[in-house]
Design a protein around this motif. Structure first.
Motif, PDB file in Angstrom:
ATOM      1  N   ALA A 177       0.926  -1.203   0.208  1.00 51.34           N
ATOM      2  CA  ALA A 177      -0.021  -0.092   0.001  1.00 51.34           C
ATOM      3  C   ALA A 177       0.732   1.208  -0.072  1.00 51.34           C
ATOM      4  N   THR A 178       1.926   1.146   0.856  1.00 49.63           N
ATOM      5  CA  THR A 178       2.608   2.463   0.949  1.00 49.63           C
ATOM      6  C   THR A 178       3.434   2.684  -0.484  1.00 49.63           C
ATOM      7  N   HIS A 179       4.154   1.681  -0.969  1.00 47.85           N
ATOM      8  CA  HIS A 179       5.140   1.810  -2.258  1.00 47.85           C
ATOM      9  C   HIS A 179       3.967   2.119  -3.585  1.00 47.85           C
ATOM     10  N   TYR A 180       2.972   1.260  -3.566  1.00 50.73           N
ATOM     11  CA  TYR A 180       2.166   1.553  -4.815  1.00 50.73           C
ATOM     12  C   TYR A 180       1.570   2.825  -4.651  1.00 50.73           C
ATOM     13  N   SER A 181       1.175   3.430  -3.404  1.00 47.58           N
ATOM     14  CA  SER A 181       0.539   4.670  -3.245  1.00 47.58           C
ATOM     15  C   SER A 181       1.490   5.806  -3.954  1.00 47.58           C
ATOM     16  N   PHE A 182       2.877   5.499  -3.236  1.00 46.43           N
ATOM     17  CA  PHE A 182       3.702   6.708  -3.930  1.00 46.43           C
ATOM     18  C   PHE A 182       3.968   6.677  -5.292  1.00 46.43           C
ATOM     19  N   ALA A 183       3.834   5.242  -5.782  1.00 45.30           N
ATOM     20  CA  ALA A 183       4.256   5.141  -7.223  1.00 45.30           C
ATOM     21  C   ALA A 183       3.017   5.839  -8.059  1.00 45.30           C
ATOM     22  N   MET A 184       1.733   5.654  -7.729  1.00 45.35           N
ATOM     23  CA  MET A 184       0.589   6.373  -8.187  1.00 45.35           C
ATOM     24  C   MET A 184       0.669   7.657  -8.099  1.00 45.35           C
ATOM     25  N   LEU A 185       1.215   8.196  -6.967  1.00 44.33           N
ATOM     26  CA  LEU A 185       1.577   9.578  -6.928  1.00 44.33           C
ATOM     27  C   LEU A 185       2.431  10.335  -7.926  1.00 44.33           C
ATOM     28  N   GLY A 186       3.367   9.281  -8.274  1.00 39.68           N
ATOM     29  CA  GLY A 186       4.249   9.484  -9.409  1.00 39.68           C
ATOM     30  C   GLY A 186       3.747   9.747 -10.830  1.00 39.68           C
ATOM     31  N   ILE A 187       2.779   8.856 -10.931  1.00 40.35           N
ATOM     32  CA  ILE A 187       1.930   8.724 -12.312  1.00 40.35           C
ATOM     33  C   ILE A 187       1.160  10.117 -12.483  1.00 40.35           C
ATOM     34  N   ILE A 188       0.515  10.325 -11.318  1.00 36.00           N
ATOM     35  CA  ILE A 188      -0.255  11.920 -11.203  1.00 36.00           C
ATOM     36  C   ILE A 188       0.476  12.930 -11.454  1.00 36.00           C
ATOM     37  N   LEU A 189       1.771  13.023 -10.932  1.00 39.35           N
ATOM     38  CA  LEU A 189       2.524  14.137 -11.279  1.00 39.35           C
ATOM     39  C   LEU A 189       3.069  14.118 -12.731  1.00 39.35           C
ATOM     40  N   VAL A 190       3.485  13.002 -13.292  1.00 42.50           N
ATOM     41  CA  VAL A 190       4.096  12.833 -14.736  1.00 42.50           C
ATOM     42  C   VAL A 190       2.805  13.417 -15.308  1.00 42.50           C
ATOM     43  N   GLU A 191       1.544  13.057 -15.281  1.00 47.09           N
ATOM     44  CA  GLU A 191       0.275  13.213 -15.992  1.00 47.09           C
ATOM     45  C   GLU A 191       0.267  14.730 -16.103  1.00 47.09           C
ATOM     46  N   ALA A 192       0.423  15.373 -15.146  1.00 48.31           N
ATOM     47  CA  ALA A 192       0.608  16.857 -15.084  1.00 48.31           C
ATOM     48  C   ALA A 192      -0.671  17.632 -15.720  1.00 48.31           C
ATOM     49  N   GLY A 193      -1.949  16.843 -15.133  1.00 46.20           N
ATOM     50  CA  GLY A 193      -3.092  17.632 -15.610  1.00 46.20           C
ATOM     51  C   GLY A 193      -3.568  17.300 -17.072  1.00 46.20           C
ATOM     52  N   ALA A 194      -2.791  16.592 -17.679  1.00 45.56           N
ATOM     53  CA  ALA A 194      -3.007  16.400 -19.249  1.00 45.56           C
ATOM     54  C   ALA A 194      -4.408  15.487 -19.552  1.00 45.56           C
ATOM     55  N   THR A 195      -4.941  14.995 -18.620  1.00 43.63           N
ATOM     56  CA  THR A 195      -6.214  14.477 -18.934  1.00 43.63           C
ATOM     57  C   THR A 195      -7.243  15.587 -19.037  1.00 43.63           C
ATOM     58  N   ILE A 196      -7.302  16.634 -18.706  1.00 43.23           N
ATOM     59  CA  ILE A 196      -8.140  17.649 -18.779  1.00 43.23           C
ATOM     60  C   ILE A 196      -7.694  18.753 -19.685  1.00 43.23           C
ATOM     61  N   THR A 197      -6.305  19.124 -19.964  1.00 43.82           N
ATOM     62  CA  THR A 197      -5.845  20.001 -21.044  1.00 43.82           C
ATOM     63  C   THR A 197      -6.200  19.439 -22.342  1.00 43.82           C
ATOM     64  N   LEU A 198      -5.543  18.138 -22.379  1.00 42.07           N
ATOM     65  CA  LEU A 198      -5.794  17.683 -23.871  1.00 42.07           C
ATOM     66  C   LEU A 198      -7.376  17.219 -24.262  1.00 42.07           C
ATOM     67  N   ALA A 199      -8.226  17.078 -23.149  1.00 42.03           N
ATOM     68  CA  ALA A 199      -9.676  16.707 -23.521  1.00 42.03           C
ATOM     69  C   ALA A 199      -9.856  18.197 -24.007  1.00 42.03           C
ATOM     70  N   ARG A 200      -9.759  19.300 -23.431  1.00 45.38           N
ATOM     71  CA  ARG A 200     -10.332  20.569 -23.823  1.00 45.38           C
ATOM     72  C   ARG A 200      -9.715  20.899 -25.258  1.00 45.38           C
ATOM     73  N   ALA A 201      -8.378  20.556 -25.404  1.00 41.47           N
ATOM     74  CA  ALA A 201      -7.805  20.750 -26.638  1.00 41.47           C
ATOM     75  C   ALA A 201      -8.488  20.119 -27.811  1.00 41.47           C
ATOM     76  N   VAL A 202      -8.958  18.722 -27.657  1.00 41.45           N
ATOM     77  CA  VAL A 202      -9.532  18.100 -28.374  1.00 41.45           C
ATOM     78  C   VAL A 202     -10.813  18.820 -28.908  1.00 41.45           C
ATOM     79  N   VAL A 203     -11.735  19.097 -27.879  1.00 48.03           N
ATOM     80  CA  VAL A 203     -12.928  19.895 -27.946  1.00 48.03           C
ATOM     81  C   VAL A 203     -12.976  21.122 -28.659  1.00 48.03           C
TER      82      VAL A 203
END
Length: 475
Positions: A96-122
């Motif tokens: 739980a501890t290590h997977y949780s911090f690895a997922m935090l890394g995924i969120i940091l790498v994503e850098a909000g692109a799920t929202i910005t790229l979705a808006r860009a496509v629209v």
């Protein structure tokens, strides 16, 4: 089910053609003027057909994302259940501890692109067709994501090589790093913008399944072997997810095109990514603080029960996130109209999310109470903790709706400030309430966090709403 949807879509196309023909047909009355009532009726019919098609697409996307959640997190939940019953508290706590911090890394790498790229496509891809401007935006965003992945990876290497004395954590960090680097070119935002969020959720379940299998294989292994297996599973899971995402995009005609990053595009992507990261990351850090506090003060067994209960409650909030992602493109279009800005307009555009938040919060409370009354042992303790955390589903749902409204308006900085202040209050509340409420201090702190952040977001949305026409005329 497939044939039924096919018949329904064929009927919608037929009605749409009928409405178009009626709109173009001029029926003259006695005065020789066109019959405007027929034109208005045909326009209303065409609009109704379009809305019905949009609703069915939303339902299909939500269904696919829920199926992905059931497949992915369902498998990892089943493995955790087996390990909990077997008394593998130490392995569960470490995972739980290590997977949780690895997922935090995924969120940091994503850098909000799920929202910005979705808006860009629209905004940049009329008809959902790829074009050079869209690929330029993707190149700029992916460059920023790669830089973030390199920064996170460097910090992980420094921790594993110089700071940590845990062999499991060291091996996990080294072998999970390729997954973080690969994630910098993911296509989640593109799929969401194309209204294929269901495909995005379904492909995302692959990473969870592979991580669950890695956790299962790590049982009864040495610390080094367990860390290596779970770290490698993390990277392999995200590699397979990327393949599935780009296969889906290629099916829609979106084959990747390389563009040299532009200075203006990099600046915009960095600014938006930074503000969106501060909108998301503080909450993630708050959760990790609670995890560390639990492991330090409450022990491994209580931490395992806490994580297990949060996994169940988190599944409900994950479904809310799915519904939010499905409603996001339509929310961007609705809030683009000035008269629909504000808290009430934002809520009206996300009725499905609000209904789900109420249903899940009440349902979790009732179900957990029944389980607590008719069970004992570890299951009883988990159910009791779940009762305490059930109200957080509703408050988090309201918070997510407010944050998504701000994101749809492009007010990333306002959402980031609200989240930062709320998390700071939540962390202080966790520390202050822990001696008094034990594990339930984390539930109380989360409710406080959500309500404080929601209140700040509400004030911003109300200030951003333009004045009513009558008030403007009087002024």
């Amino acid at each position: 089910m497939t044939s039924s949807l096919g018949y329904r879509q064929a009927l919608y196309r037929l009605l749409g053609r009928f409405g178009k023909v009626m709109l173009e047909t001029r029926v003259a009355g006695p005065s020789g003027e066109p019959d405007r009532a027929i034109a208005r009726a045909s326009r209303r019919l065409s609009e109704r057909v379009r809305l019905d098609q949009g609703r069915w697409l939303q339902i299909v996307n939500i269904g696919l994302m829920v199926a992905g959640l059931a497949l992915g997190q369902g498998v990892i939940f089943a493995v955790q259940t087996g390990l909990l019953a077997a008394g593998e508290y130490a392995l569960l706590s470490s995972f739980a501890t290590h997977y949780s911090f690895a997922m935090l890394g995924i969120i940091l790498v994503e850098a909000g692109a799920t929202i910005t790229l979705a808006r860009a496509v629209v905004h940049l891809s009329p008809g959902g067709l790829p074009n050079p401007r869209m690929w330029q935006a993707f190149a700029d965003t992916s460059t920023i994501r790669m830089l973030m992945a390199l920064i996170v990876s460097s910090a992980a290497v420094l921790y594993a090589a110089e700071i940590s004395d845990d062999p499991l954590g060291r091996w996990y960090a080294f072998l999970a790093l390729p997954g973080l680097l690969l994630w910098s070119v993911n296509g989640v935002g593109l799929l969401d913008g194309l209204r294929l969020s269901g495909i995005s959720g379904l492909t995302g379940s692959i990473a969870y399944v592979v991580n669950a299998l890695g956790l299962l294989m790590a049982s009864h292994r040495s610390l080094e072997a367990a860390g290596a297996i779970m770290g490698a599973a993390f990277s392999l899971g995200y590699l397979l997810t990327l393949f599935a995402q780009w296969a889906a995009l290629a099916w829609k005609g979106w084959y990747p095109r390389f563009h040299r990053p532009s200075r203006a595009g990099l600046s915009r992507a960095f600014r938006d990514g930074l503000t969106l990261s501060f909108q998301i990351v503080p909450g993630q850090i708050g959760m990790r603080v609670q995890l560390v506090l639990s492991a330090t003060w409450l022990g491994a067994e209580t931490t395992a029960v806490f994580v297990y209960a949060k996994q169940i409650v988190g599944a409900a909030t994950q479904v809310l996130q799915f519904v939010l992602r499905v409603e996001f493109p339509g929310l961007v279009e609705r809030l683009a109209c000035a008269e629909r800005q504000g808290f009430v307009g934002m809520m009206a555009a996300q009725k499905m999310t609000l209904a789900c938040a109420l249903l899940f919060s009440i349902g979790t409370t009732l179900l957990s109470g029944l389980v607590a009354a008719w069970s004992d042992g570890a299951l009883h303790r988990v159910a009791i903790v779940m009762v305490g955390f059930a109200p957080t589903i509703l408050t988090l749902g309201l918070l997510q709706m407010s944050s998504q409204g701000l994101a749809a308006l492009g007010a990333y900085a306002a959402s980031a400030w609200a989240m930062g202040i709320g998390v700071a209050v939540g962390v202080v509340a966790s520390c202050a309430l822990l001696p008094l409420l034990h594990v339930f201090a984390f539930a109380a702190a989360e409710v406080i966090l959500n309500l404080v952040t929601l209140g700040i977001g509400y004030r911003y949305l109300e200030r951003a709403r333009p004045a009513r026409p009558q008030a403007t005329e009087r002024a």
